[in-house]
Design a protein around this motif. Structure first.
Motif, PDB file in Angstrom:
ATOM      1  N   MET A   1       8.862   6.303   6.093  1.00 55.27           N
ATOM      2  CA  MET A   1       7.863   5.235   6.123  1.00 55.27           C
ATOM      3  C   MET A   1       8.149   4.199   5.046  1.00 55.27           C
ATOM      4  SD  MET A   1       3.995   6.417   6.659  1.00 55.27           S
ATOM      5  CE  MET A   1       4.154   8.157   6.960  1.00 55.27           C
ATOM      6  N   THR A   2       8.003   2.960   5.388  1.00 57.16           N
ATOM      7  CA  THR A   2       8.214   1.942   4.377  1.00 57.16           C
ATOM      8  C   THR A   2       6.993   1.840   3.481  1.00 57.16           C
ATOM      9  OG1 THR A   2       7.288   0.273   5.790  1.00 57.16           O
ATOM     10  CG2 THR A   2       9.660   0.539   5.900  1.00 57.16           C
ATOM     11  N   GLU A   4       5.074  -0.785   2.879  1.00 64.07           N
ATOM     12  CA  GLU A   4       3.935  -1.484   3.469  1.00 64.07           C
ATOM     13  C   GLU A   4       3.247  -0.605   4.497  1.00 64.07           C
ATOM     14  OE1 GLU A   4       4.931  -4.781   5.965  1.00 64.07           O
ATOM     15  OE2 GLU A   4       6.943  -4.044   6.294  1.00 64.07           O
ATOM     16  N   HIS A   5       4.027   0.242   5.144  1.00 60.51           N
ATOM     17  CA  HIS A   5       3.429   1.103   6.144  1.00 60.51           C
ATOM     18  C   HIS A   5       2.530   2.137   5.484  1.00 60.51           C
ATOM     19  CE1 HIS A   5       3.719   4.074   9.635  1.00 60.51           C
ATOM     20  NE2 HIS A   5       2.756   3.218   9.830  1.00 60.51           N
ATOM     21  N   SER A   8      -0.619   0.768   4.801  1.00 61.95           N
ATOM     22  CA  SER A   8      -1.431   0.445   5.968  1.00 61.95           C
ATOM     23  C   SER A   8      -2.229   1.640   6.471  1.00 61.95           C
ATOM     24  CB  SER A   8      -0.554  -0.082   7.086  1.00 61.95           C
ATOM     25  OG  SER A   8       0.126   0.993   7.677  1.00 61.95           O
ATOM     26  N   THR A   9      -1.927   2.836   5.980  1.00 59.06           N
ATOM     27  CA  THR A   9      -2.684   3.989   6.467  1.00 59.06           C
ATOM     28  C   THR A   9      -3.988   4.171   5.706  1.00 59.06           C
ATOM     29  OG1 THR A   9      -1.190   5.313   5.150  1.00 59.06           O
ATOM     30  CG2 THR A   9      -0.873   5.379   7.514  1.00 59.06           C
ATOM     31  N   LEU A  10      -4.416   3.143   5.013  1.00 57.57           N
ATOM     32  CA  LEU A  10      -5.726   3.179   4.377  1.00 57.57           C
ATOM     33  C   LEU A  10      -6.791   3.345   5.445  1.00 57.57           C
ATOM     34  CD1 LEU A  10      -5.312   0.307   1.823  1.00 57.57           C
ATOM     35  CD2 LEU A  10      -5.660   2.705   1.297  1.00 57.57           C
ATOM     36  N   SER A  12     -10.040   3.214   7.830  1.00 53.31           N
ATOM     37  CA  SER A  12     -10.593   2.199   8.703  1.00 53.31           C
ATOM     38  C   SER A  12     -11.469   1.114   8.109  1.00 53.31           C
ATOM     39  CB  SER A  12     -11.390   2.919   9.756  1.00 53.31           C
ATOM     40  OG  SER A  12     -12.311   3.779   9.109  1.00 53.31           O
ATOM     41  N   LEU A  15     -10.596  -1.768   5.507  1.00 50.40           N
ATOM     42  CA  LEU A  15      -9.585  -2.802   5.558  1.00 50.40           C
ATOM     43  C   LEU A  15     -10.115  -4.211   5.306  1.00 50.40           C
ATOM     44  CD1 LEU A  15      -6.542  -2.532   5.885  1.00 50.40           C
ATOM     45  CD2 LEU A  15      -6.837  -3.661   8.065  1.00 50.40           C
ATOM     46  N   ARG A 132      -7.099  16.561   0.283  1.00 48.56           N
ATOM     47  CA  ARG A 132      -7.239  17.024   1.679  1.00 48.56           C
ATOM     48  C   ARG A 132      -8.651  16.742   2.171  1.00 48.56           C
ATOM     49  NH1 ARG A 132      -3.215  16.093   2.374  1.00 48.56           N
ATOM     50  NH2 ARG A 132      -1.303  17.301   2.193  1.00 48.56           N
ATOM     51  N   ASP A 135      -8.814  13.160   3.072  1.00 49.84           N
ATOM     52  CA  ASP A 135      -8.204  12.936   4.389  1.00 49.84           C
ATOM     53  C   ASP A 135      -9.158  13.307   5.513  1.00 49.84           C
ATOM     54  OD1 ASP A 135      -5.923  12.081   3.209  1.00 49.84           O
ATOM     55  OD2 ASP A 135      -4.823  13.970   3.422  1.00 49.84           O
ATOM     56  N   THR A 136      -9.821  14.461   5.333  1.00 47.03           N
ATOM     57  CA  THR A 136     -10.748  14.917   6.372  1.00 47.03           C
ATOM     58  C   THR A 136     -11.903  13.938   6.540  1.00 47.03           C
ATOM     59  OG1 THR A 136     -10.232  17.174   5.755  1.00 47.03           O
ATOM     60  CG2 THR A 136     -12.188  16.835   7.123  1.00 47.03           C
ATOM     61  N   ALA A 139     -11.160  10.845   8.374  1.00 48.65           N
ATOM     62  CA  ALA A 139     -10.834  10.974   9.799  1.00 48.65           C
ATOM     63  C   ALA A 139     -12.042  10.659  10.661  1.00 48.65           C
ATOM     64  CB  ALA A 139     -10.317  12.372  10.103  1.00 48.65           C
TER      65      ALA A 139
END
Lengths: 294, 313
Positions: A1-2, A4-5, A8-10, A12, A15, A132, A135-136, A139
């Motif tokens: 993954m770069t 910037e990518h 981008s997984t910040l 929802s 943003l 973790r 992350d949960t 989601a």
């Protein structure tokens, strides 16, 4: 993954507020934005506190003979199906709505900062466990999370605080953790360690002051979305129970009258839009000012 | 091959999150203060019906056994029985999935059609009046709550000028597109500030990239330049933003479905909260969680396919 990518997984909902540049403050200038925002918010708070003096009507008392009156000079925003003056209810509601909004930013900020700080500073099992959990929590869609928590606790203001804290803390934890990981390796922390300071002291006196600014910047830009979320929950009937006025519940009550009394929906919403714009101005101004100081 | 390895790694990364989601969803019923069975059935419930529900939910077993059987049930697609509908949760949710997914897909397509041209316009007129108007408009809609925006669209386009229906989902495809236009437009307007801002920035960046400068210098017509070089970057950014915001979109659809009385899962979760239908809330929360991680994964894959520079590690 770069790089910037990865960024981008910040999660929802966050943003929009992370977009940084290109906002109101960029259009009107940072100082103007800050001052205008502060003045507007102060004015709203002042009007709300002075509500009993400003308005001759009561926000809760019913007057069925005057139900569903369109806006006029006697009733600026018209009246609702119980004959209550909508303008009066709107300015009374400002106190409640603003308090809920601010606290729903404050609590997640505190919880996220503490947990993110522990994750970053202690590392190891704590880090894994906390991240973790982050992350949960991310989601679940923000609103679904909040609705779920309110489903467990039952509707009400306390439930709303808990729900929005649980739904909102994770972003703060991510920011603080990332900052602490950098600060931990810095020379001033090493120096403090060499002097034999306790971990608590290093964390509170040395690390915390250096990592807190980005969280405040985030909170400042996040506050508009939080206010919108709290009014949304109130609209869905999951906030303060009637007859106490809040903007969300007022609009929800007006929903059944869109065919006959548009003012019940449209006019209370203007208050939310006004607060949204003032907070955008103020938040952007503060955030820009803090960034410059960094 | 690299893609397969990438997929495998991403799937392994997802596992702990999946476990976390299941744990959180499992807790929903168990965290209800007091006696969950009593909360669900109300004060007038008989002792027998309470005992039956406790038995049905497995509330008498030790907590780890409850979690074990919960995992087993979920794995076999058994999300419990709805207390309101008296039918399997999965069955009811499945019936409601189509309106929600149609609405979101519709909103996404509409957003792309509206936002990409506006962002390109703003970017190519950077700093000028058009740009400022577009950006100011975007900031204004950001301050508007979606439910309020939706209700106002209803008032204007369904009550004052009855062009669109007030509620419902429709039967045929055309009918559905007509029914869902205002809700999709509401979501588009809420999404527009985010999309336009990011797209504008990425288009400006793309327009000053060396390969675009070169294409311009060698005399490529402006239209072709935009299509070939700039639009591709804009699309990449759109995919990312939509993917990242999918949770927000799904959450937003909860409210919009409520405003426009669309029989989707968003409307279902709100009515389930009011009715204290905990198995249903559990089921929907699980579906939402799974949708978000699946779509995030799909975004990563699309992103990797669209941009050859993204390596799979």
């Amino acid at each position: 993954m770069t790089e910037e990518h990865a960024a981008s997984t910040l999660p929802s909902r966050r943003l929009p507020s992370l977009m940084g540049r290109g906002r109101l403050s960029a259009l009107v200038g940072q100082r103007t934005a800050l001052v205008a925002g502060a003045v507007m918010i102060s004015a709203i708070v002042l009007v709300s506190v002075m509500a009993p003096v400003i308005s001759p009507y009561d926000p809760v008392d019913q007057d069925l003979r005057n139900a569903l009156q369109p806006p006029s000079w006697t009733h600026l925003f018209g009246t609702d199906n119980f004959g209550r003056d909508i303008f009066t209810r709107v300015i009374y509601a400002a106190q409640v709505d603003l308090r809920i909004g601010f606290l729903c930013v404050f609590f997640p900020w505190v919880l996220g900062t503490i947990l993110g700080g522990i994750a970053g500073y202690a590392g190891g099992v704590f880090d894994t466990l906390i991240m973790r959990t982050v992350d949960t929590f991310t989601a679940f869609p923000f609103l679904v999370m909040a609705i779920g928590v309110i489903a467990i606790l039952g509707p009400g203001v306390t439930s709303m605080y808990i729900a929005l804290t649980l739904a909102g803390w994770s972003m703060y934890a991510r920011i603080v953790r990332a900052e602490v990981l950098v600060a931990k390796r810095s020379e001033y922390v090493l120096a403090a360690r060499a002097l034999g300071f306790s971990h608590t002291r290093i964390m509170l006196r040395h690390v915390l002051p250096n990592v807190i600014t980005p969280t405040i910047i985030f909170a400042m830009t996040d506050i508009v979305l939080v206010i919108l979320s709290t009014t949304t929950l109130a609209f869905l009937g999951l906030g303060l129970p009637p007859p106490a006025p809040t903007w969300g519940t007022m609009i929800a009550e007006g929903k059944s009258f869109i065919f006959t009394a548009w003012w019940m929906v449209t006019l209370p919403g203007l208050a939310i839009v006004l607060v949204g714009i003032s907070l955008s101005l103020f938040g952007d101004g503060v955030a820009d000012w803090l960034r410059e100081r960094e | 091959m690299a893609l397969l390895a990438f997929l495998r790694r991403r799937l392994i990364q997802i596992l702990p999150v999946l476990f976390g989601i299941l744990l959180v969803v499992f807790m929903v019923v168990r965290l209800v203060p007091g006696d969950p069975a009593r909360m669900m059935l109300g004060v007038y419930a008989t002792d027998e019906s309470l005992a039956e529900l406790r038995d049905q939910l497995g509330l008498n077993d030790p907590i780890w056994m409850q979690f074990g059987s919960f995992l087993k049930d979920v794995a076999t697609g058994d999300l419990g029985i709805s207390l309101v509908y008296r039918r399997p949760v999965l069955e009811v949710v499945a019936e409601r999935l189509a309106p929600t997914i149609t609405l979101i897909a519709y909103a996404v397509i509409l957003s792309v059609l509206v936002c990409i041209p506006l962002a390109m316009l703003a970017a190519s007129r950077r700093g000028r009046r058009t740009d400022q108007v577009i950006r100011a408009g975007a900031t204004l809609t950001l301050a508007m709550p979606g439910f309020w925006l939706g209700l106002n669209l209803l008032i204007v386009f369904a009550v004052v000028w009855p062009i669109f229906p007030v509620a419902g989902f429709g039967d045929t495809l055309i009918d559905r597109l007509w029914h869902l236009f205002l809700p999709a437009l509401t979501i588009t307007l809420a999404l527009a500030p985010i999309l336009i801002r990011t797209l504008r920035a990425s288009i400006i960046e793309a327009m000053s990239a060396p390969h675009v400068e070169f294409a311009r210098t060698k005399g490529l017509p402006a239209g072709k330049l935009m299509r070939r070089h700039v639009l591709r970057n804009a699309l990449m950014a759109t995919v990312t933003i939509l993917g990242v915001n999918i949770g927000w979109l799904l959450g937003g659809s909860v409210v919009i479905e409520n405003v426009f009385s669309i029989p989707g899962i968003g409307n279902l979760i709100v009515s389930s909260v009011t009715a204290r239908d905990y198995p249903m809330i559990q089921g929907i929360a699980l579906i939402f969680g799974l949708l978000v991680i699946t779509i995030n994964l799909a975004t990563d894959i699309v992103y990797a396919l669209l941009d050859p520079r993204v390596s799979y590690d």
